[in-house]
Scaffold this motif. Structure first.
Motif, PDB file in Angstrom:
ATOM      1  N   PHE A 158      -0.539  -6.975   9.420  1.00  0.00           N
ATOM      2  CA  PHE A 158      -1.013  -7.038   8.044  1.00  0.00           C
ATOM      3  C   PHE A 158      -0.939  -8.467   7.525  1.00  0.00           C
ATOM      4  N   GLU A 159      -1.916  -8.838   6.714  1.00  0.00           N
ATOM      5  CA  GLU A 159      -1.943 -10.148   6.068  1.00  0.00           C
ATOM      6  C   GLU A 159      -1.223 -10.019   4.733  1.00  0.00           C
ATOM      7  N   ILE A 160      -0.181 -10.808   4.551  1.00  0.00           N
ATOM      8  CA  ILE A 160       0.573 -10.752   3.297  1.00  0.00           C
ATOM      9  C   ILE A 160       0.745 -12.162   2.740  1.00  0.00           C
ATOM     10  N   LYS A 161       0.983 -12.232   1.443  1.00  0.00           N
ATOM     11  CA  LYS A 161       1.179 -13.514   0.771  1.00  0.00           C
ATOM     12  C   LYS A 161       2.641 -13.932   0.864  1.00  0.00           C
ATOM     13  N   MET A 162       2.879 -15.212   0.684  1.00  0.00           N
ATOM     14  CA  MET A 162       4.235 -15.761   0.791  1.00  0.00           C
ATOM     15  C   MET A 162       5.188 -15.200  -0.263  1.00  0.00           C
ATOM     16  N   ASN A 163       4.660 -14.852  -1.429  1.00  0.00           N
ATOM     17  CA  ASN A 163       5.533 -14.351  -2.489  1.00  0.00           C
ATOM     18  C   ASN A 163       5.787 -12.847  -2.389  1.00  0.00           C
ATOM     19  N   GLN A 164       5.266 -12.196  -1.342  1.00  0.00           N
ATOM     20  CA  GLN A 164       5.454 -10.752  -1.207  1.00  0.00           C
ATOM     21  C   GLN A 164       6.588 -10.385  -0.254  1.00  0.00           C
ATOM     22  N   PHE A 165       7.311 -11.370   0.279  1.00  0.00           N
ATOM     23  CA  PHE A 165       8.407 -11.075   1.172  1.00  0.00           C
ATOM     24  C   PHE A 165       9.517 -12.101   0.999  1.00  0.00           C
ATOM     25  N   LYS A 166      10.676 -11.752   1.564  1.00  0.00           N
ATOM     26  CA  LYS A 166      11.787 -12.701   1.614  1.00  0.00           C
ATOM     27  C   LYS A 166      12.378 -12.638   3.023  1.00  0.00           C
ATOM     28  N   LEU A 167      12.924 -13.769   3.467  1.00  0.00           N
ATOM     29  CA  LEU A 167      13.526 -13.825   4.787  1.00  0.00           C
ATOM     30  C   LEU A 167      14.862 -13.089   4.773  1.00  0.00           C
ATOM     31  N   LYS A 168      15.123 -12.358   5.859  1.00  0.00           N
ATOM     32  CA  LYS A 168      16.410 -11.678   5.997  1.00  0.00           C
ATOM     33  C   LYS A 168      17.372 -12.590   6.713  1.00  0.00           C
ATOM     34  N   LYS A 169      18.620 -12.466   6.394  1.00  0.00           N
ATOM     35  CA  LYS A 169      19.646 -13.304   7.033  1.00  0.00           C
ATOM     36  C   LYS A 169      20.186 -12.646   8.267  1.00  0.00           C
TER      37      LYS A 169
ATOM     38  N   ASN B 255       0.866  -1.182   0.000  1.00  0.00           N
ATOM     39  CA  ASN B 255       0.000   0.000   0.000  1.00  0.00           C
ATOM     40  C   ASN B 255       0.901   1.230   0.000  1.00  0.00           C
ATOM     41  N   SER B 256       0.318   2.401   0.291  1.00  0.00           N
ATOM     42  CA  SER B 256       1.100   3.636   0.225  1.00  0.00           C
ATOM     43  C   SER B 256       2.130   3.742   1.349  1.00  0.00           C
ATOM     44  N   VAL B 257       1.945   3.010   2.423  1.00  0.00           N
ATOM     45  CA  VAL B 257       2.870   3.073   3.555  1.00  0.00           C
ATOM     46  C   VAL B 257       3.879   1.927   3.505  1.00  0.00           C
ATOM     47  N   LEU B 258       3.417   0.748   3.174  1.00  0.00           N
ATOM     48  CA  LEU B 258       4.282  -0.437   3.137  1.00  0.00           C
ATOM     49  C   LEU B 258       4.825  -0.635   1.726  1.00  0.00           C
ATOM     50  N   LYS B 259       6.075  -0.268   1.548  1.00  0.00           N
ATOM     51  CA  LYS B 259       6.701  -0.332   0.231  1.00  0.00           C
ATOM     52  C   LYS B 259       7.773  -1.412   0.219  1.00  0.00           C
ATOM     53  N   ALA B 260       8.204  -1.761  -0.962  1.00  0.00           N
ATOM     54  CA  ALA B 260       9.244  -2.776  -1.112  1.00  0.00           C
ATOM     55  C   ALA B 260      10.490  -2.355  -0.342  1.00  0.00           C
ATOM     56  N   GLY B 261      11.101  -3.312   0.341  1.00  0.00           N
ATOM     57  CA  GLY B 261      12.291  -3.028   1.141  1.00  0.00           C
ATOM     58  C   GLY B 261      11.991  -2.771   2.601  1.00  0.00           C
ATOM     59  N   GLN B 262      10.715  -2.705   2.963  1.00  0.00           N
ATOM     60  CA  GLN B 262      10.310  -2.456   4.351  1.00  0.00           C
ATOM     61  C   GLN B 262      10.615  -3.687   5.208  1.00  0.00           C
ATOM     62  N   ASN B 263      11.143  -3.468   6.408  1.00  0.00           N
ATOM     63  CA  ASN B 263      11.484  -4.562   7.312  1.00  0.00           C
ATOM     64  C   ASN B 263      10.338  -4.873   8.246  1.00  0.00           C
ATOM     65  N   GLY B 264      10.219  -6.143   8.625  1.00  0.00           N
ATOM     66  CA  GLY B 264       9.164  -6.548   9.534  1.00  0.00           C
ATOM     67  C   GLY B 264       9.464  -7.903  10.142  1.00  0.00           C
ATOM     68  N   ALA B 265       8.434  -8.473  10.795  1.00  0.00           N
ATOM     69  CA  ALA B 265       8.558  -9.790  11.422  1.00  0.00           C
ATOM     70  C   ALA B 265       7.249 -10.543  11.257  1.00  0.00           C
TER      71      ALA B 265
END
Length: 123
Positions: free
Chosen positions: A112-123, A72-82
């Motif tokens: 937020f509910e997100i799909k599996m293909n919308q994020f990647k795990l951070k190392k 959405n307008s607040v959650l953009k690509a590259g945003q960190n979360g858990a």
């Protein structure tokens, strides 16, 4: 002196990577598989079935993630979360943080509910 430090660092890496990870951990894994084979073939014990949902939760729950696309307008690509909860094989509940570390809120929602293909795990 610096040369000795570099050589010592190289030898330490060789020891850890080759000897410890290759030989010791490899031998442990081989012995563990051998014991499991003996339990199944000789004594007739059946391994416990693995629940795919529990395996997914163990892999993903409370791990740090990074968005790969805009939500959405607040959650953009590259945003960190858990990840807070694994819903099913396609979706998870996650919370996100700004650069300072404060939790992001959008439309009075913190999770937020997100799909599996919308994020990647951070190392």
């Amino acid at each position: 002196m610096i040369v000795f430090e570099i050589i010592g660092d190289i030898l330490a890496r060789i020891f850890v990577e080759i000897i410890f990870e290759g030989i010791i951990v490899g031998t442990y894994r081989l012995l563990k598989k051998g014991v499991e084979w003996i339990k199944v073939k000789i004594f007739g014990f059946q391994p416990k079935p693995i629940d795919p949902q529990k395996a997914r939760e163990k892999k993903l729950l409370y791990k740090n993630i990074e968005l790969t696309e805009n939500l959405n307008s607040v959650l953009k690509a590259g945003q960190n979360g858990a990840i807070l909860e694994v819903i099913n094989q396609d979706k998870v509940f996650a919370e996100f943080y700004d650069r300072i570390g404060n939790q992001i809120e959008w439309n009075n929602k913190l999770v937020f509910e997100i799909k599996m293909n919308q994020f990647k795990l951070k190392k």
